[in-house]
Design an enzyme around this catalytic site. Sequence first.
Site, mmCIF file in Angstrom:
data_model
loop_
_atom_site.group_PDB
_atom_site.id
_atom_site.type_symbol
_atom_site.label_atom_id
_atom_site.label_comp_id
_atom_site.label_asym_id
_atom_site.label_seq_id
_atom_site.Cartn_x
_atom_site.Cartn_y
_atom_site.Cartn_z
ATOM 1 N N ASP A 179 0.865 -1.173 0.000
ATOM 2 C CA ASP A 179 0.000 0.000 0.000
ATOM 3 C C ASP A 179 0.909 1.233 0.000
ATOM 4 O O ASP A 179 2.142 1.126 0.062
ATOM 5 C CB ASP A 179 -0.956 -0.034 1.207
ATOM 6 C CG ASP A 179 -2.190 0.842 0.980
ATOM 7 O OD1 ASP A 179 -2.162 1.698 0.063
ATOM 8 O OD2 ASP A 179 -3.184 0.705 1.717
HETATM 9 C C1 BGC Z 1 -5.253 3.104 0.534
HETATM 10 C C2 BGC Z 1 -5.481 2.128 -0.594
HETATM 11 C C3 BGC Z 1 -5.467 2.864 -1.914
HETATM 12 C C4 BGC Z 1 -4.134 3.570 -2.049
HETATM 13 C C5 BGC Z 1 -3.936 4.277 -3.371
HETATM 14 C C6 BGC Z 1 -4.044 3.974 0.294
HETATM 15 O O1 BGC Z 1 -3.965 4.993 1.230
HETATM 16 O O2 BGC Z 1 -5.135 2.385 1.745
HETATM 17 O O3 BGC Z 1 -6.694 1.457 -0.399
HETATM 18 O O4 BGC Z 1 -5.702 1.980 -2.956
HETATM 19 O O5 BGC Z 1 -4.031 4.523 -1.005
HETATM 20 O O6 BGC Z 1 -4.676 5.431 -3.463
#
Ligand code: BGC
Length: 747
Positions: free
Chosen positions: A286
């Site tokens: 992530d």
């Molecule tokens: C979130 C993810 C998301 C990613 C990209 C993160 O902060 O936890 O779910 O896909 O950002 O935007």
Amino acid sequence: MNYQRWKKSLFSYCLMVFLPLNTSNALADSFSQQEKQIEIILNSLTLEEKAGQLNLIPIEGEPTAEHLQLIRDGKVGSVLKANGVANNLKLQKIAVEQSRSGIPILFQEDVIHGYKTIAPVPLAEAASWDLNAIEKSAAVAAREASAAGIQLTYAPMVDVSRDPRWGRIIEAAGEDPYLGSLVAAARVKGFQQGNDDPNLNILATVKHFAGYGAALAGRDYNIRDISERELREIHLPPFKAAIDAGVSSVMGAYTAYDGIPATAHRYLMDDILRQDLGFNGLLMTDWETIPNLVKSGNAEDTKQGVELAISATFDMDMTSQQYLEHLPNLVRQGKILEVKVDNAVRRVLRLKQQAGLLDNPYSRFNLDREQQELLSKQNWRDTKDITLKSLVLLKNENNILPIVDSVKHIAVIGPMAKAKKDLLGWWHAKGNENDVISIFDGLKAEFGDKVKLSYAQGVRFDKFNNAGTELISEAVALAKQADLVILAVGEQFWMSGEGGGTASLHLPGSQEDLASQLATTKTPIVTLVVTGRPYVLTDVVKHSDAVVQTWMPGTTGGEAIAEMLSGQFNPQGKLPVTFPVHQGQVPIFYNYKKTSHPFDPGPNDNRYTTSYRDISHLPLYPFGYGLSYSSFAYSDLELSTTKISESETLIVSVSVTNTSKLAGNEVVQMYLRDQVASVTRPIKELKGFTVLPLEPNETKTVHFELTSKDLAFIGPDLKQLIQPGKFTLMVGGNSVDTLNAEFELVK
Ligand code: BGC
């Protein structure tokens, strides 16, 4: 070797090795041709270029000179954030034509519940219990996103959550692993195969592996400490379902499991995800989770973070650029085997291949298609279909809904009545509030000149729920003049979603006051609850004649809600999550485990039970609950046998009658209780459901099948176990009001 050169080299390789093909081994050959393509590309790359393929960077809006140089240097494998066809194509051309390796970029984005035509939030979609509609909705998102130059989405999120304080409960399918699994599979299919034209499908990413939904006290990113049993029983099944449905990639969680952050968790990722669940696709971190290892005190520096992440089999580094920075030297220093990097690059290239980019890096970037697809009529229709089905009627005293002809003046009151952006929810990609039909506008279009509509905002509230009550009196005066009040309450779009934790589950601001003061007018009240999570609606329900949980219903929201209120659409949604009567009950969920001091609803003097002194611990509305304008009666629950062996199938039959004068759909649900087992079992677990259409006065018999596989559970050694013994079967229109029967599994 750039793109043109490795394409040429692949062509001559195929001529030498694969021709002539005969049909019987054509499939195997095409598979190995694909793998050859990957090997040829891989062998053409320097160590730096390999690290570049694992590098995923965000480019929002105009790229900087630095971004462009990174792409030219072959240091960007993927880009996240949506910039549309024209911009993405520019970047693609640089990657393909100006970088040495010539490998196309994979464009990725959070297309969570729609790209331009925004569907209801995922929790709402789950409330439809309609897997076809859910799949179609994902196909709409795929059509629009792919037409806009995106090839991979970060959805579905499948984190099971039992805590409405956690803002991200909005993003998945609620509290149940079984419903969550079916929804996960439907969404993966919708994204990846929902459209006949493969160029209109996108790759799906199931997230966040694993257990993120159990964040302690509902605070996002917080630690949690769940047993491996709970992980396997509750949190893993939807991931398994997504993997079995062919999901292309997995995103790791921000959180730690058993004290080790997911990004550094080799056992979680390699042993559980890849070995036990059989996932062989791409695993990405992530956002910034490699540097996060330093913040949480699990790595000295990001270099060590990189070692941990690659050892935990993470292939792609989202945003931190630390793979790019450290991997080549770690390999040169012998700290990481190059084969690990190669395997990660192979998995990236396979996704690019799956998306068709290796054969034609430009075919997915078409300006005309982008124009035709976004907000097309078909996309509106499919989105409205799921929006209608996701609305849940919680209360309808004296059948006040649908709105009758004698109603000539409706006072539309509340902070959500004219809201637009709030109907879209936190993740709304390129959804634009100007395209949204508000509740007020939807009602106007539905009722036209037949009904006078007037409006009052009722309350205002800010970030900290501070609220003015000065608008309430105007709303009350308006309510007095009207035949009916439609009260639209809820939360603003930013209040749930990532980082959207709340300690109070009472509606923000003075919305409860507003409801109680409106009730003094005696004008009937229909309350619409526009939220991304269950709130404590106890007071609001008390003051309302009818209540509809509309969730955050997306672009078509106002239109769909109006069609339901007018009776053009008969509601059928059922709650995918329990609604508490009091916030102190949280976490509250239907499939709790049996205890030595069984549940007694209380409050009463029966002290030695699992209950509260001050309130009942029954929920306000149980899992699976939802009303229709029709009424349904269940009868004749029959089992094909009362004793089955492991190899037999049990047929469960039940008759359902529409006892009203209106055609309607009922979600028939089947639950199971294992009475005695070597591991404590839940009081009930959902095991099957079907959406049953019934004409007025029609009776249909529904059949469910159960095999010993459905009776299995995770035994003391954490392996699937089937144990003989007695079971109770329950069938009904929600998880509480059921007809019950017993049977036994015999050796
Ligand atoms: C979130 C993810 C998301 C990613 C990209 C993160 O902060 O936890 O779910 O896909 O950002 O935007």
